[in-house]
Design a protein around this motif. Structure first.
Motif, PDB file in Angstrom:
ATOM      1  N   MET A 188      -0.699  55.361  42.851  1.00  0.00           N
ATOM      2  CA  MET A 188      -0.564  55.213  41.602  1.00  0.00           C
ATOM      3  C   MET A 188       0.429  54.254  41.373  1.00  0.00           C
ATOM      4  SD  MET A 188      -0.477  58.980  39.558  1.00  0.00           S
ATOM      5  CE  MET A 188       0.704  59.691  40.627  1.00  0.00           C
ATOM      6  N   VAL A 189       0.277  53.252  40.181  1.00  0.00           N
ATOM      7  CA  VAL A 189       1.123  52.386  40.171  1.00  0.00           C
ATOM      8  C   VAL A 189       1.484  52.253  38.697  1.00  0.00           C
ATOM      9  CG1 VAL A 189       1.812  49.770  40.206  1.00  0.00           C
ATOM     10  CG2 VAL A 189       0.062  50.677  41.664  1.00  0.00           C
ATOM     11  N   MET A 190       2.879  52.407  38.390  1.00  0.00           N
ATOM     12  CA  MET A 190       3.343  52.623  37.025  1.00  0.00           C
ATOM     13  C   MET A 190       4.390  51.308  36.541  1.00  0.00           C
ATOM     14  SD  MET A 190       4.132  56.669  36.767  1.00  0.00           S
ATOM     15  CE  MET A 190       4.556  56.836  35.127  1.00  0.00           C
ATOM     16  N   LEU A 191       4.505  51.130  35.505  1.00  0.00           N
ATOM     17  CA  LEU A 191       5.184  50.014  34.886  1.00  0.00           C
ATOM     18  C   LEU A 191       6.447  50.589  33.944  1.00  0.00           C
ATOM     19  CD1 LEU A 191       5.794  46.742  34.842  1.00  0.00           C
ATOM     20  CD2 LEU A 191       4.153  46.805  32.836  1.00  0.00           C
ATOM     21  N   ASP A 192       7.657  49.821  34.075  1.00  0.00           N
ATOM     22  CA  ASP A 192       8.628  49.864  33.022  1.00  0.00           C
ATOM     23  C   ASP A 192       8.468  48.967  31.996  1.00  0.00           C
ATOM     24  OD1 ASP A 192      11.080  50.638  31.892  1.00  0.00           O
ATOM     25  OD2 ASP A 192      12.277  50.412  34.000  1.00  0.00           O
ATOM     26  N   VAL A 193       8.375  49.278  30.566  1.00  0.00           N
ATOM     27  CA  VAL A 193       8.419  48.565  29.616  1.00  0.00           C
ATOM     28  C   VAL A 193       9.522  48.660  28.602  1.00  0.00           C
ATOM     29  CG1 VAL A 193       5.932  48.317  29.737  1.00  0.00           C
ATOM     30  CG2 VAL A 193       6.811  50.312  28.544  1.00  0.00           C
ATOM     31  N   VAL A 194       9.885  47.696  27.850  1.00  0.00           N
ATOM     32  CA  VAL A 194      11.076  47.509  27.136  1.00  0.00           C
ATOM     33  C   VAL A 194      10.630  47.387  25.601  1.00  0.00           C
ATOM     34  CG1 VAL A 194      13.297  46.460  26.634  1.00  0.00           C
ATOM     35  CG2 VAL A 194      12.535  46.792  29.032  1.00  0.00           C
ATOM     36  N   TYR A 195      10.796  48.355  24.878  1.00  0.00           N
ATOM     37  CA  TYR A 195      10.327  48.111  23.450  1.00  0.00           C
ATOM     38  C   TYR A 195      11.377  48.204  22.500  1.00  0.00           C
ATOM     39  CZ  TYR A 195       5.652  48.472  25.157  1.00  0.00           C
ATOM     40  OH  TYR A 195       4.476  48.334  25.768  1.00  0.00           O
ATOM     41  N   ASN A 196      13.075  48.162  23.148  1.00  0.00           N
ATOM     42  CA  ASN A 196      13.883  48.424  22.068  1.00  0.00           C
ATOM     43  C   ASN A 196      14.561  47.054  21.982  1.00  0.00           C
ATOM     44  OD1 ASN A 196      15.501  47.881  24.676  1.00  0.00           O
ATOM     45  ND2 ASN A 196      15.313  50.002  25.135  1.00  0.00           N
ATOM     46  N   HIS A 197      14.223  45.861  22.573  1.00  0.00           N
ATOM     47  CA  HIS A 197      14.734  44.535  22.314  1.00  0.00           C
ATOM     48  C   HIS A 197      14.103  43.360  22.887  1.00  0.00           C
ATOM     49  CE1 HIS A 197      16.773  44.979  26.226  1.00  0.00           C
ATOM     50  NE2 HIS A 197      16.988  43.645  26.207  1.00  0.00           N
ATOM     51  N   PHE A 198      14.207  42.116  22.454  1.00  0.00           N
ATOM     52  CA  PHE A 198      13.645  40.911  23.372  1.00  0.00           C
ATOM     53  C   PHE A 198      14.818  40.399  24.039  1.00  0.00           C
ATOM     54  CE2 PHE A 198      10.430  41.207  20.074  1.00  0.00           C
ATOM     55  CZ  PHE A 198       9.352  40.989  20.510  1.00  0.00           C
ATOM     56  N   TYR A 246      -4.478  45.767  33.454  1.00  0.00           N
ATOM     57  CA  TYR A 246      -4.031  45.712  34.666  1.00  0.00           C
ATOM     58  C   TYR A 246      -4.301  46.943  35.465  1.00  0.00           C
ATOM     59  CZ  TYR A 246      -1.839  41.135  33.696  1.00  0.00           C
ATOM     60  OH  TYR A 246      -1.626  39.751  33.454  1.00  0.00           O
ATOM     61  N   ARG A 247      -4.817  47.933  34.879  1.00  0.00           N
ATOM     62  CA  ARG A 247      -5.107  49.357  35.218  1.00  0.00           C
ATOM     63  C   ARG A 247      -3.741  50.106  35.905  1.00  0.00           C
ATOM     64  NH1 ARG A 247     -11.393  49.061  37.681  1.00  0.00           N
ATOM     65  NH2 ARG A 247     -12.331  47.944  35.850  1.00  0.00           N
ATOM     66  N   PHE A 248      -2.894  49.833  35.223  1.00  0.00           N
ATOM     67  CA  PHE A 248      -1.471  50.782  35.584  1.00  0.00           C
ATOM     68  C   PHE A 248      -1.869  52.140  35.320  1.00  0.00           C
ATOM     69  CE2 PHE A 248       0.863  46.605  35.422  1.00  0.00           C
ATOM     70  CZ  PHE A 248       1.798  46.699  36.372  1.00  0.00           C
ATOM     71  N   ASP A 249      -1.052  52.834  36.164  1.00  0.00           N
ATOM     72  CA  ASP A 249      -1.545  54.308  36.023  1.00  0.00           C
ATOM     73  C   ASP A 249      -0.605  54.974  34.941  1.00  0.00           C
ATOM     74  OD1 ASP A 249      -3.656  54.926  38.062  1.00  0.00           O
ATOM     75  OD2 ASP A 249      -2.114  53.639  39.181  1.00  0.00           O
ATOM     76  N   GLY A 250       0.335  54.254  34.510  1.00  0.00           N
ATOM     77  CA  GLY A 250       1.430  54.749  33.612  1.00  0.00           C
ATOM     78  C   GLY A 250       2.410  53.770  33.152  1.00  0.00           C
ATOM     79  N   LEU A 251       3.199  54.384  32.224  1.00  0.00           N
ATOM     80  CA  LEU A 251       4.428  53.532  31.780  1.00  0.00           C
ATOM     81  C   LEU A 251       5.605  54.224  31.625  1.00  0.00           C
ATOM     82  CD1 LEU A 251       2.424  51.578  28.848  1.00  0.00           C
ATOM     83  CD2 LEU A 251       2.742  50.798  31.035  1.00  0.00           C
ATOM     84  N   ARG A 252       6.690  53.696  31.929  1.00  0.00           N
ATOM     85  CA  ARG A 252       7.904  54.288  31.443  1.00  0.00           C
ATOM     86  C   ARG A 252       8.556  53.474  30.489  1.00  0.00           C
ATOM     87  NH1 ARG A 252      13.590  52.334  32.026  1.00  0.00           N
ATOM     88  NH2 ARG A 252      14.803  53.805  32.789  1.00  0.00           N
ATOM     89  N   LEU A 253       8.755  54.080  29.431  1.00  0.00           N
ATOM     90  CA  LEU A 253       9.545  53.414  28.114  1.00  0.00           C
ATOM     91  C   LEU A 253      11.131  53.339  28.198  1.00  0.00           C
ATOM     92  CD1 LEU A 253       6.409  53.990  27.305  1.00  0.00           C
ATOM     93  CD2 LEU A 253       7.469  53.936  25.100  1.00  0.00           C
ATOM     94  N   ASP A 254      11.639  52.212  28.626  1.00  0.00           N
ATOM     95  CA  ASP A 254      13.205  52.206  28.623  1.00  0.00           C
ATOM     96  C   ASP A 254      13.847  52.477  27.554  1.00  0.00           C
ATOM     97  OD1 ASP A 254      15.509  51.041  30.183  1.00  0.00           O
ATOM     98  OD2 ASP A 254      15.439  49.523  28.394  1.00  0.00           O
ATOM     99  N   ALA A 255      14.877  53.270  27.371  1.00  0.00           N
ATOM    100  CA  ALA A 255      16.069  53.494  26.494  1.00  0.00           C
ATOM    101  C   ALA A 255      15.404  53.663  25.305  1.00  0.00           C
ATOM    102  CB  ALA A 255      17.124  52.593  26.523  1.00  0.00           C
TER     103      ALA A 255
END
Length: 585
Positions: A188-198, A246-255
Motif C-alpha cells: 500500500m502507499v499512503m500520503l501525508d496531506v496538510v490542510y491546516n495552513h499553506f 494517483y491511487r494512493f491507498d490512504g491519507l494521513r492528515l497532518d496536525a
C-alpha cells in the motif's frame, strides 16, 4: 481529468480553465496569448479554449497586475512560481489495474521522505528500494507531503499548490509509476496531506481570493476559513484527487488540531465521507488516519469500512513520548508530561490507547484527550521514532545516538508484535544513524526569518551545541539526511534488520490473522519496570506480553501465562534486563 470544481478540465476540442477569484475584476488565461475569462456566479471565472490539450502550460493574469499559477495546478514543471501544466490523469497506463488495496489490519507502515530516501531523491529512484521493504515485512509505504513547495528541498509541510506533486522529485507520471510498482509488490502507499495552513512562499490566494483565510492564525501561518463552501470544497476535492488520480491507498492528515473551524464545522467528517464514497464506488480499501494533538477518540473508528465520517487510526504520540522518556530521560518540551512514571504511561497506552484521556497536561496547560479504551487497538498507530520526533530535535539525531541498543531492541519487540498498527521511520529497520534535521530552501528575508526563529526556539541547543546545530537553509542539512544504503551491510545493521524481519514474520503469522475484532485488555507495570499486558484477539485467543524494561534482572516467579511462546525464551526465577516475551493461546 478533474471531476471537481477546481483545475482545468479537458473537453472534446480543448480545455476548460476555471479559477475561483472573488476579489478579481478581470482574469485572463495566459497561453501563447492571453484569453479573457468569463466571470460567473460566486466569483468563478471560466474559459473554454479550443486546441489546448495535455502538456499545455498556462498562468492566470489577475486584473492586468500579476501572473499566478493555478491554485489547483496538476503540475509545476518550473516550481511554484512558474506556469502550470495541463495533465490528463485518466491517460496513465496502470499496470496493477486490479489492485484494490489491503485490509487495515495488515498495515505495517514505513514513513519515508522522497527527497532523502535515496541519493537521487526522486520518485523513480524509490522504486529500486521497494523490494527491500517487502523483504523486511513492510506492507504500507507512507510518503511525507508532496504538495509543491518553494525551492528544491523541504520536509513537505510548506506546500502551497496542493494538487501538484513536488516537481523536484519528478513528474506526475513518475509518482504514478512508483505507486504502481508498489501495488505490483503488494505494498500500500499512503500520503501525508496538510490542510491546516499553506506554506509561506508561493501562495497567491490572498490576492484574488482573500476569503480563503480568517483572521485567526496557526503556528505556521494564517488559518484557512473552511466555513466558505468553495474553500471547503478545495480541500475535499484535493483529498479525493490524491486517492483517485494517483491511487494512493490512504491519507494521513497532518496536525488536524491546528485546523481552525469557527462554528464547529466538521471538515474532517466531509473528507472522510468523500473518500468513503470513492471507496464504495471502486471497491477499494481506503484508509484515512490523523495526527491530532487533542487525542479526540470520538473521531476514530478502525472498523468503519468504507469511511463514512470517521478515521481508521491516529498517530499515537503518547506512546512514543513515554518510550522516549523511559529510554533516554528526555525532559525538554512535551516530554515534561511523561516524567512521573513513563513505564506506567507505556502500560496505559498498551491497555487503552492514549495516555492522556482527559487528564491535565502540564505542557498544554489544560485537560487533554478523550477516553479511548473502547476503540480497537488498530485505531492507534504506534512508533518509537518518526520524522517529527527525530527532525524536531536540535541535531535531528535518531535514537541510536542516545539510547541503549538493548532498550531500542526491546522497544521494537514490543512495538512490532502488539495489536496496534506499528510504524517505522525510513532506515529504522536497520538502525540507521543518518540524522534527519529540519531543512528547507527559502531565500532572502524569509530565510533570515527562519534562521532567527530557530535560534529563538532552540536557544538552549545553540548554547549547548553551538555550530553543531544544523543550518536548516544549508543544502548540507538535507544531504546529511539522505539514507546510506551501504549501511545495511554492516554487522550491526544486519543484526537489527534480522530482528525486525523476524518480528514481522511472527506478526504476519500469529498477530495479523487475529487482529479483526481484537480488543484492549489490561496492562500493568511495577516499580522495577516489569511490564505485563494482555489483549483478547479476534479469534478468542489471548495475546500476552511480559517485559523487563530496565537495566537490572528482576526476580519473578516462572511465567504462568497460558499459551504458546511465540517470542523469547522460557524463564527461570528472574527476567533478564531488556527481555521481552510474547505468548498467544
Amino acid at each position: 481529468m478533474n471531476d471537481g470544481q477546481f483545475g482545468p478540465r479537458l473537453t472534446i476540442d480543448g480545455t476548460r480553465f476555471r479559477l475561483w477569484a472573488p476579489a478579481a475584476k478581470r482574469v485572463d488565461v495566459m497561453l501563447a496569448q492571453p484569453h479573457a475569462m468569463t466571470r460567473g456566479e460566486d466569483g468563478w471565472f471560466t474559459a473554454d479554449i479550443a486546441g489546448v490539450t495535455t502538456g499545455a502550460r498556462y498562468k492566470f493574469r489577475i486584473d492586468d497586475e500579476i501572473d499566478v499559477p493555478d491554485p489547483a495546478s496538476a503540475f509545476q514543471p518550473d516550481d511554484v512560481f512558474g506556469p502550470s501544466e495541463v495533465i490528463d490523469h485518466k491517460a496513465h497506463p496502470w499496470r496493477a489495474a486490479d489492485w484494490r488495496g489491503r485490509p487495515w489490519q495488515e498495515a505495517v507502515i514505513l514513513e519515508a521522505h522522497v527527497g532523502t530516501f535515496t541519493p537521487q531523491g526522486t520518485y523513480s529512484a524509490m522504486i529500486e528500494r521497494l523490494d527491500h521493504l517487502v523483504e523486511t515485512g513492510i506492507t504500507a509505504l507512507e510518503l511525507m507531503p508532496l504538495a509543491d513547495f518553494a525551492g528544491s528541498r523541504n520536509w513537505g509541510y510548506d506546500g502551497v499548490l496542493w494538487y501538484a506533486p513536488e516537481s523536484a522529485y519528478g513528474r506526475p507520471e513518475d509518482l504514478k509509476a512508483l505507486i504502481d510498482a508498489a501495488h505490483l509488490r503488494g505494498l500500500m502507499v499512503m500520503l501525508d496531506v496538510v490542510y491546516n495552513h499553506f506554506g509561506p512562499e508561493g501562495n497567491y490566494l490572498g490576492r484574488y481570493a482573500p476569503s480563503f483565510f480568517t483572521d485567526a492564525h496557526t503556528p505556521w501561518g494564517g488559518a484557512i476559513d473552511y466555513r466558505v463552501g468553495q474553500v471547503r470544497a478545495f480541500a475535499i476535492e484535493n483529498a479525493v484527487s490524491w486517492l483517485r488520480d494517483y491511487r494512493f491507498d490512504g491519507l494521513r492528515l497532518d496536525a488536524v488540531n491546528a485546523i481552525v473551524e469557527p462554528g464547529g464545522l466538521s471538515l474532517l467528517h466531509d473528507i472522510s465521507a468523500a473518500a468513503g464514497k470513492l471507496a464504495a464506488e471502486t471497491g477499494r480499501h481506503i484508509h484515512l488516519v490523523l495526527e491530532n494533538g487533542d487525542n479526540r477518540a470520538s473521531l476514530l473508528d478502525a472498523d468503519e469500512d468504507p469511511p463514512q465520517g470517521k478515521y481508521r487510526a491516529q498517530w499515537n504520540d503518547d506512546y512514543h513520548h513515554a518510550w522516549r522518556v523511559l529510554m533516554t530521560g528526555e525532559k525538554q518540551g512535551y516530554y515534561v508530561d511523561y516524567q512521573q512514571a513513563p513505564i506506567s504511561d507505556i502500560a496505559r497506552s498498551l491497555a487503552s490507547g492514549f495516555v492522556y484521556q482527559g487528564e491535565p497536561s502540564a505542557f498544554r496547560g489544560g485537560r487533554r484527550g478523550e477516553p479511548s479504551g473502547h476503540l480497537a487497538p488498530t485505531a492507534f498507530i504506534n512508533f518509537v521514532q518518526n520524522h517529527d520526533q527525530i527532525g524536531n530535535r536540535a541535531l535531528g539525531d535518531r535514537l541510536e545516538s542516545t539510547a541503549d541498543v538493548r532498550a531500542i531492541e526491546a522497544g521494537l519487540t514490543v512495538l512490532l508484535l502488539s495489536p496496534s498498527i506499528p510504524m517505522l521511520f525510513m532506515g529504522e529497520e536497520w538502525g540507521s544513524k543518518s540524522p534527519f534535521p529540519f531543512f528547507c530552501d527559502f531565500g532572502g528575508d524569509l530565510a533570515d526569518a527562519v534562521r532567527k526563529g530557530r535560534r529563538v526556539e532552540l536557544a538552549w541547543a545553540y548554547e549547548a551545541y553551538g555550530d553543531e546545530v544544523p543550518d536548516a537553509l544549508d543544502r548540507s542539512s538535507r544531504d546529511a539526511a539522505v539514507l546510506d544504503w551501504n549501511e545495511p551491510t554492516t554487522p550491526a545493521a544486519q543484526k537489527r534488520l534480522t530482528l525486525v524481519r523476524d518480528l514481522l514474520k511472527i506478526r504476519r503469522k500469529e498477530i495479523i490473522p487475529r487482529l479483526a475484532n481484537a480488543t484492549f485488555g489490561e496492562a500493568s507495570a511495577d516499580e522495577n519496570r516489569l511490564l505485563t499486558a494482555h489483549w483478547r484477539m479476534g479469534d478468542g485467543a489471548m495475546l500476552w506480553l511480559l517485559a523487563n524494561l530496565s537495566e537490572q534482572a528482576i526476580s519473578h516467579p516462572p511465567d504462568q501465562s497460558a499459551g504458546t511462546l511465540i517470542w523469547g525464551s522460557e524463564l527461570g526465577d528472574s527476567v533478564p534486563p531488556w527481555t521481552v516475551l510474547w505468548r498467544i493461546g
